[in-house]
Write a protein that holds these residues in place. Structure first.
Motif, PDB file in Angstrom:
ATOM      1  N   LEU A  42       0.820  -1.164  -0.037  1.00  0.00           N
ATOM      2  CA  LEU A  42       0.129  -0.099  -0.211  1.00  0.00           C
ATOM      3  C   LEU A  42       0.947   1.210   0.153  1.00  0.00           C
ATOM      4  O   LEU A  42       1.842   1.374   0.783  1.00  0.00           O
ATOM      5  CB  LEU A  42      -0.803   0.006   1.191  1.00  0.00           C
ATOM      6  CG  LEU A  42      -1.810   1.175   1.443  1.00  0.00           C
ATOM      7  CD1 LEU A  42      -2.854   1.318   0.476  1.00  0.00           C
ATOM      8  CD2 LEU A  42      -2.604   1.348   2.889  1.00  0.00           C
ATOM      9  N   VAL A  43       0.768   2.063  -0.835  1.00  0.00           N
ATOM     10  CA  VAL A  43       1.435   3.343  -0.863  1.00  0.00           C
ATOM     11  C   VAL A  43       0.761   4.079   0.293  1.00  0.00           C
ATOM     12  O   VAL A  43      -0.439   4.576   0.416  1.00  0.00           O
ATOM     13  CB  VAL A  43       0.995   4.138  -2.141  1.00  0.00           C
ATOM     14  CG1 VAL A  43       1.779   5.544  -2.219  1.00  0.00           C
ATOM     15  CG2 VAL A  43       1.432   3.418  -3.305  1.00  0.00           C
ATOM     16  N   GLN A  44       1.843   4.566   1.114  1.00  0.00           N
ATOM     17  CA  GLN A  44       1.211   5.086   2.592  1.00  0.00           C
ATOM     18  C   GLN A  44       0.932   6.634   2.184  1.00  0.00           C
ATOM     19  O   GLN A  44       0.422   7.357   3.115  1.00  0.00           O
ATOM     20  CB  GLN A  44       2.270   4.638   3.573  1.00  0.00           C
ATOM     21  CG  GLN A  44       2.083   3.126   4.006  1.00  0.00           C
ATOM     22  CD  GLN A  44       1.056   2.740   4.497  1.00  0.00           C
ATOM     23  OE1 GLN A  44       0.477   3.380   5.442  1.00  0.00           O
ATOM     24  NE2 GLN A  44       1.260   1.336   4.622  1.00  0.00           N
ATOM     25  N   THR A  45       1.803   7.284   1.258  1.00  0.00           N
ATOM     26  CA  THR A  45       1.595   8.724   1.277  1.00  0.00           C
ATOM     27  C   THR A  45       0.278   9.066   0.496  1.00  0.00           C
ATOM     28  O   THR A  45      -0.017   8.533  -0.291  1.00  0.00           O
ATOM     29  CB  THR A  45       2.965   9.134   0.624  1.00  0.00           C
ATOM     30  OG1 THR A  45       2.828  10.769   0.603  1.00  0.00           O
ATOM     31  CG2 THR A  45       3.163   8.714  -0.835  1.00  0.00           C
ATOM     32  N   THR A  46       0.048  10.354   0.947  1.00  0.00           N
ATOM     33  CA  THR A  46      -1.350  11.013   0.518  1.00  0.00           C
ATOM     34  C   THR A  46      -0.873  11.987  -0.882  1.00  0.00           C
ATOM     35  O   THR A  46      -1.737  12.565  -1.440  1.00  0.00           O
ATOM     36  CB  THR A  46      -2.126  11.571   1.396  1.00  0.00           C
ATOM     37  OG1 THR A  46      -1.422  12.345   1.985  1.00  0.00           O
ATOM     38  CG2 THR A  46      -2.926  10.367   2.358  1.00  0.00           C
ATOM     39  N   ASP A  47       0.747  11.983  -1.075  1.00  0.00           N
ATOM     40  CA  ASP A  47       0.920  12.806  -1.915  1.00  0.00           C
ATOM     41  C   ASP A  47       0.650  12.578  -3.449  1.00  0.00           C
ATOM     42  O   ASP A  47       1.015  11.298  -3.701  1.00  0.00           O
ATOM     43  CB  ASP A  47       2.711  12.831  -1.842  1.00  0.00           C
ATOM     44  CG  ASP A  47       3.281  13.911  -2.880  1.00  0.00           C
ATOM     45  OD1 ASP A  47       2.581  14.444  -3.572  1.00  0.00           O
ATOM     46  OD2 ASP A  47       4.431  14.211  -2.763  1.00  0.00           O
ATOM     47  N   ARG A  48      -0.082  13.522  -4.169  1.00  0.00           N
ATOM     48  CA  ARG A  48      -0.768  12.898  -5.605  1.00  0.00           C
ATOM     49  C   ARG A  48       0.516  12.645  -6.420  1.00  0.00           C
ATOM     50  O   ARG A  48       0.417  12.108  -7.330  1.00  0.00           O
ATOM     51  CB  ARG A  48      -1.233  14.183  -6.048  1.00  0.00           C
ATOM     52  CG  ARG A  48      -2.919  14.154  -5.215  1.00  0.00           C
ATOM     53  CD  ARG A  48      -3.583  15.585  -5.600  1.00  0.00           C
ATOM     54  NE  ARG A  48      -3.813  15.765  -7.315  1.00  0.00           N
ATOM     55  CZ  ARG A  48      -4.900  14.969  -7.676  1.00  0.00           C
ATOM     56  NH1 ARG A  48      -5.771  14.425  -6.975  1.00  0.00           N
ATOM     57  NH2 ARG A  48      -4.951  15.050  -8.991  1.00  0.00           N
TER      58      ARG A  48
END
Length: 417
Positions: free
Chosen positions: A181-187
């Motif tokens: 899972l990509v944990q960052t919310t950075d677009r």
């Protein structure tokens, strides 16, 4: 290289290594991992629901739409459905290694096409945290590794569900990096995934039109997607009144925020009971936007504007038009539809077959609600999404849609002259 690019590159390399290991994993191991994951989902119910509550509260503070919040929300019943879907996928036949077809050439060579996994799949999705579990289950069961990137509005829910799924994978002895899972919310992480050619084999977006369009515009790897669910129900002149009302109300109002919801109702001008049909929808709380003929049926109906016929409302709003027969209905669908799901309601079997043959949609239904446009309802256990394209998978994408094939040629020493 940016931080996001470094992150996705690292995840991609881990995923490729995990995929290589998965090729040696037995069907029983994959099934056991998913059953363990379902147990962990249930065991962590309170943690998952608490995480989801934080996401829902944040969504309300941000004044997200009611449809978005409905897709985001998890309660005990929905969590049980998520866990049950994972178990259903565990019990499905393994598609990997299945022989699609087999022929023997005059020279004795035996040609076979064998199902194999796609490889590393990147899934980019919004709002629906159940996709975290569905996608992890389907990709693992079909022998693929997956990189999941959910929307920021569901970050807490996605993390909690992912941790439960990952625990099941590790418990069964499968490579931990098979699901990530990509944990960052950075677009920027989305952009990095779209450009990860050589690390990610295919991208599957699941979300709003803007997300899917961005993926299709920017991706440097193949994409499997649909943009809209502008679904139609055509009420033929010979439709049974009780069926027409029940199907129309359910197709629109059961859950208005899903891609299988009806967005346009087409009523044959010779159908004898249009009044009770539109009144049933109005009384159920649906706003109707109709053409001139429909406006005459009830004073509560408002006039449809040109954009209404091309709108996926995902809300209790419905466009309604009167049409002159099945040909006009099909022409309307061809002009305004999105090739997702279209329905005919009629007791005329020949008319139904004519509609089924000519409607250019991934899913065509006869005498059934479009809300059945769901992988679970198709007996697929779960789905990654609904594909409306013409290449590879079409309709609900589940285990088989996450495989491709390779040719296997078996000889006895033949050489080509």
């Amino acid at each position: 290289m940016t931080e996001s690019a470094k992150l996705i590159t690292d995840m991609g390399r881990k995923a490729r290594a995990a995929f290589s290991k998965l090729t040696g994993v037995s069907d029983a191991q994959k099934s056991a991992a998913l059953k363990a994951a379902a147990r962990h989902l249930r065991a962590n119910q309170q943690t998952i629901l608490a995480a989801n509550q934080r996401d829902v509260e944040s969504a309300r503070e941000r004044e997200l739409s009611a449809a978005m919040i409905d897709r985001l929300m998890i309660d005990e019943g929905r969590l049980e459905a998520i866990a049950s879907a994972v178990e259903q996928v565990a019990d499905l036949p393994d598609p990997v290694g299945q022989t699609i077809d087999r022929t023997e050439r005059p020279n004795g060579l035996v040609m076979e096409r064998i199902r194999v996994p796609l490889g590393v799949i990147g899934i980019i999705y919004e709002s629906r945290p159940n996709v975290t579990a569905d996608a992890a289950a389907l990709t693992l069961r079909s022998g693929n590794a997956v990189i999941l990137r959910g929307g920021s509005e569901a970050i807490n829910s996605n993390r909690a569900i992912f941790e439960a799924m990952a625990a099941g994978v590790v418990e069964a002895g499968l490579p931990a990096d098979a699901i990530q899972l990509v944990q960052t919310t950075d677009r920027a992480a989305v952009g990095a995934m779209l450009k990860a050619s050589g690390l990610i084999d295919i991208i599957i977006p699941r979300g709003g039109k803007s997300l899917v369009k961005r993926v299709q515009d920017e991706a440097r790897v193949p994409v499997l997607a649909h943009l809209d669910g502008i679904n139609h129900s055509y009420i033929g002149k010979d439709a049974a009144q009780d069926k027409a009302i029940a199907i129309a109300v359910n197709a629109k109002m059961r859950r208005t925020g899903i891609c299988g919801a009806m967005e346009t109702l087409l009523i044959d001008q010779d159908y004898p009971a249009p009044g009770p049909l539109v009144r049933a929808l109005l009384d159920a709380g649906c706003e109707l936007r109709g053409d001139d003929s429909i406006l005459e049926l009830d004073e509560r109906i408002v006039s449809a504007e040109a954009p209404d016929w091309d709108t996926e409302y995902l809300a209790p709003i419905l466009s309604v038009a009167m049409v002159n027969g099945v040909d006009e209905a099909l022409a309307h669908i061809a002009e305004h539809g999105s090739h997702h799901t279209d329905v005919i309601v009629t007791e005329d079997a020949d008319l139904a077959e004519r509609f089924i043959l000519r409607a250019d949609s991934a899913i065509v239904m006869h005498n059934a609600s479009s809300q059945f446009a769901d992988g679970g309802e198709f007996g697929l256990g779960a789905e990654i999404g609904i594909s409306t394209g013409r290449l590879h998978a079409r309709g609900p994408v589940a285990l088989e849609g996450l495989t491709t094939y390779k040719w296997v040629v078996r000889g006895t020493g033949q050489i080509r002259p």
